[in-house]
Design a protein around this motif. Structure first.
Motif, PDB file in Angstrom:
ATOM      1  N   SER A  27     -42.884  -4.697 -28.586  1.00  0.00           N
ATOM      2  CA  SER A  27     -42.073  -4.396 -27.418  1.00  0.00           C
ATOM      3  C   SER A  27     -40.872  -3.559 -27.858  1.00  0.00           C
ATOM      4  CB  SER A  27     -41.615  -5.725 -26.791  1.00  0.00           C
ATOM      5  OG  SER A  27     -40.834  -5.495 -25.661  1.00  0.00           O
ATOM      6  N   HIS A  28     -39.910  -3.447 -26.976  1.00  0.00           N
ATOM      7  CA  HIS A  28     -38.640  -2.794 -27.284  1.00  0.00           C
ATOM      8  C   HIS A  28     -37.520  -3.651 -26.734  1.00  0.00           C
ATOM      9  CE1 HIS A  28     -41.240   0.671 -27.957  1.00  0.00           C
ATOM     10  NE2 HIS A  28     -40.262   1.142 -28.706  1.00  0.00           N
ATOM     11  N   LEU A  29     -36.346  -3.485 -27.306  1.00  0.00           N
ATOM     12  CA  LEU A  29     -35.172  -4.230 -26.881  1.00  0.00           C
ATOM     13  C   LEU A  29     -33.984  -3.283 -26.951  1.00  0.00           C
ATOM     14  CD1 LEU A  29     -34.314  -7.222 -26.234  1.00  0.00           C
ATOM     15  CD2 LEU A  29     -33.711  -7.395 -28.636  1.00  0.00           C
ATOM     16  N   GLU A  36     -32.775   1.848 -27.914  1.00  0.00           N
ATOM     17  CA  GLU A  36     -33.979   1.030 -27.774  1.00  0.00           C
ATOM     18  C   GLU A  36     -34.580   0.891 -29.169  1.00  0.00           C
ATOM     19  OE1 GLU A  36     -35.830  -0.193 -24.973  1.00  0.00           O
ATOM     20  OE2 GLU A  36     -34.074   0.197 -23.728  1.00  0.00           O
ATOM     21  N   ILE A  37     -34.770  -0.344 -29.621  1.00  0.00           N
ATOM     22  CA  ILE A  37     -35.348  -0.559 -30.941  1.00  0.00           C
ATOM     23  C   ILE A  37     -36.686  -1.275 -30.801  1.00  0.00           C
ATOM     24  CG2 ILE A  37     -33.134  -0.651 -32.142  1.00  0.00           C
ATOM     25  CD1 ILE A  37     -33.572  -3.748 -32.168  1.00  0.00           C
ATOM     26  N   PRO A  38     -37.621  -1.001 -31.709  1.00  0.00           N
ATOM     27  CA  PRO A  38     -38.872  -1.762 -31.705  1.00  0.00           C
ATOM     28  C   PRO A  38     -38.562  -3.236 -31.965  1.00  0.00           C
ATOM     29  CG  PRO A  38     -39.073   0.208 -33.064  1.00  0.00           C
ATOM     30  CD  PRO A  38     -37.612   0.053 -32.722  1.00  0.00           C
ATOM     31  N   PHE A  39     -39.116  -4.105 -31.143  1.00  0.00           N
ATOM     32  CA  PHE A  39     -38.827  -5.531 -31.220  1.00  0.00           C
ATOM     33  C   PHE A  39     -40.105  -6.302 -30.932  1.00  0.00           C
ATOM     34  CE2 PHE A  39     -37.399  -9.594 -29.400  1.00  0.00           C
ATOM     35  CZ  PHE A  39     -36.469  -9.993 -30.343  1.00  0.00           C
ATOM     36  N   ARG A 149     -39.827 -16.664 -37.016  1.00  0.00           N
ATOM     37  CA  ARG A 149     -38.718 -16.057 -37.745  1.00  0.00           C
ATOM     38  C   ARG A 149     -38.707 -14.551 -37.459  1.00  0.00           C
ATOM     39  NH1 ARG A 149     -35.882 -17.803 -42.324  1.00  0.00           N
ATOM     40  NH2 ARG A 149     -37.411 -19.444 -42.602  1.00  0.00           N
ATOM     41  N   TRP A 150     -37.597 -14.081 -36.869  1.00  0.00           N
ATOM     42  CA  TRP A 150     -37.406 -12.663 -36.650  1.00  0.00           C
ATOM     43  C   TRP A 150     -36.637 -12.098 -37.827  1.00  0.00           C
ATOM     44  CZ3 TRP A 150     -37.263 -15.695 -32.148  1.00  0.00           C
ATOM     45  CH2 TRP A 150     -38.083 -15.269 -31.106  1.00  0.00           C
ATOM     46  N   SER A 151     -36.985 -10.886 -38.256  1.00  0.00           N
ATOM     47  CA  SER A 151     -36.250 -10.223 -39.324  1.00  0.00           C
ATOM     48  C   SER A 151     -36.382  -8.713 -39.147  1.00  0.00           C
ATOM     49  CB  SER A 151     -36.775 -10.644 -40.703  1.00  0.00           C
ATOM     50  OG  SER A 151     -38.129 -10.279 -40.846  1.00  0.00           O
ATOM     51  N   VAL A 152     -35.519  -7.978 -39.814  1.00  0.00           N
ATOM     52  CA  VAL A 152     -35.577  -6.515 -39.729  1.00  0.00           C
ATOM     53  C   VAL A 152     -36.768  -6.053 -40.569  1.00  0.00           C
ATOM     54  CG1 VAL A 152     -34.385  -4.348 -40.203  1.00  0.00           C
ATOM     55  CG2 VAL A 152     -33.107  -6.321 -39.337  1.00  0.00           C
ATOM     56  N   ALA A 159     -36.167  -1.685 -36.639  1.00  0.00           N
ATOM     57  CA  ALA A 159     -37.276  -2.412 -36.019  1.00  0.00           C
ATOM     58  C   ALA A 159     -37.246  -3.878 -36.436  1.00  0.00           C
ATOM     59  CB  ALA A 159     -38.607  -1.788 -36.417  1.00  0.00           C
ATOM     60  N   VAL A 160     -37.449  -4.749 -35.454  1.00  0.00           N
ATOM     61  CA  VAL A 160     -37.426  -6.185 -35.689  1.00  0.00           C
ATOM     62  C   VAL A 160     -38.850  -6.722 -35.612  1.00  0.00           C
ATOM     63  CG1 VAL A 160     -36.596  -8.402 -34.820  1.00  0.00           C
ATOM     64  CG2 VAL A 160     -35.095  -6.392 -34.773  1.00  0.00           C
ATOM     65  N   GLY A 161     -39.259  -7.412 -36.676  1.00  0.00           N
ATOM     66  CA  GLY A 161     -40.586  -8.008 -36.727  1.00  0.00           C
ATOM     67  C   GLY A 161     -40.508  -9.512 -36.519  1.00  0.00           C
ATOM     68  N   LEU A 162     -41.650 -10.119 -36.286  1.00  0.00           N
ATOM     69  CA  LEU A 162     -41.722 -11.554 -36.031  1.00  0.00           C
ATOM     70  C   LEU A 162     -42.866 -12.146 -36.830  1.00  0.00           C
ATOM     71  CD1 LEU A 162     -41.084 -14.150 -34.367  1.00  0.00           C
ATOM     72  CD2 LEU A 162     -42.678 -13.271 -32.645  1.00  0.00           C
ATOM     73  N   ILE A 163     -42.588 -13.256 -37.483  1.00  0.00           N
ATOM     74  CA  ILE A 163     -43.630 -14.009 -38.176  1.00  0.00           C
ATOM     75  C   ILE A 163     -43.798 -15.317 -37.418  1.00  0.00           C
ATOM     76  CG2 ILE A 163     -44.255 -15.224 -40.289  1.00  0.00           C
ATOM     77  CD1 ILE A 163     -42.572 -13.114 -41.807  1.00  0.00           C
TER      78      ILE A 163
END
Length: 169
Positions: A27-29, A36-39, A149-152, A159-163
């Motif tokens: 998504s984006h945030l 707008e950053i990738p999220f 866990r969100w991290s850059v 861009a923020v990734g999610l595990i």
């Protein structure tokens, strides 16, 4: 919304009508600077896999922040459907609905934006109570547990990734 390898789905335990899953979705945030950053978002989904309507559906959730107490954030889900038709789906965005409902995280997100959630581990538990339209007896799904866990993921773009990890109970 596309599924990813982190999708976690489970059913059973005498409650076969509702399938609960958690998956990450690109998504984006909008950041506080207006960019707008990738999220990557965590989407909690309830799917009715029975041939009958699931009525009196009440979705429950708790959210624990690393080093903090576990908060019941069921009230953040109060707008979710009270019934789900056969084949119907209810999707809830964990970041938009659950994190702001967590008192400690909420104040940090309002002050510092999405970055307040970075590098923190969140434990999410979700389950639902419902009644199949053909039955007078209420049922409850098993409790599903995940760690998020969100991290850059890319410092150059922000861009923020999610595990998402499933927690075995």
């Amino acid at each position: 919304m596309a599924d990813t390898a982190e999708e976690r789905t489970a059913t059973g335990g005498g409650s076969p009508c509702l399938d609960i899953s958690l998956r990450s979705v690109t998504s984006h945030l909008r950041a506080s600077d207006g960019k707008e950053i990738p999220f990557t978002r965590a989407i909690l989904t309830l799917r009715n896999v029975c041939d009958a309507e699931a009525v009196n559906v009440v979705t429950h959730a708790t959210l624990g922040q690393e080093g903090g107490t576990i908060q019941d954030v069921t009230s953040a889900l109060s707008h979710s459907a009270s019934s789900i038709p056969p084949g119907g789906v209810v999707s809830l965005d964990v970041y938009d609905l659950l994190l702001p409902a967590h008192p400690g995280t909420s104040s940090k997100i309002h002050m510092f934006g999405y970055r307040a959630a970075l590098n923190w581990k969140f434990d999410l538990a979700a389950w639902a109570q419902y009644r199949p339209s053909f039955s007078a007896e209420p049922l409850q799904t098993p409790v599903f547990l995940w760690s998020l866990r969100w991290s850059v993921a890319d410092p150059a773009t922000g861009a923020v990734g999610l595990i998402i990890e499933e927690i075995k109970g």
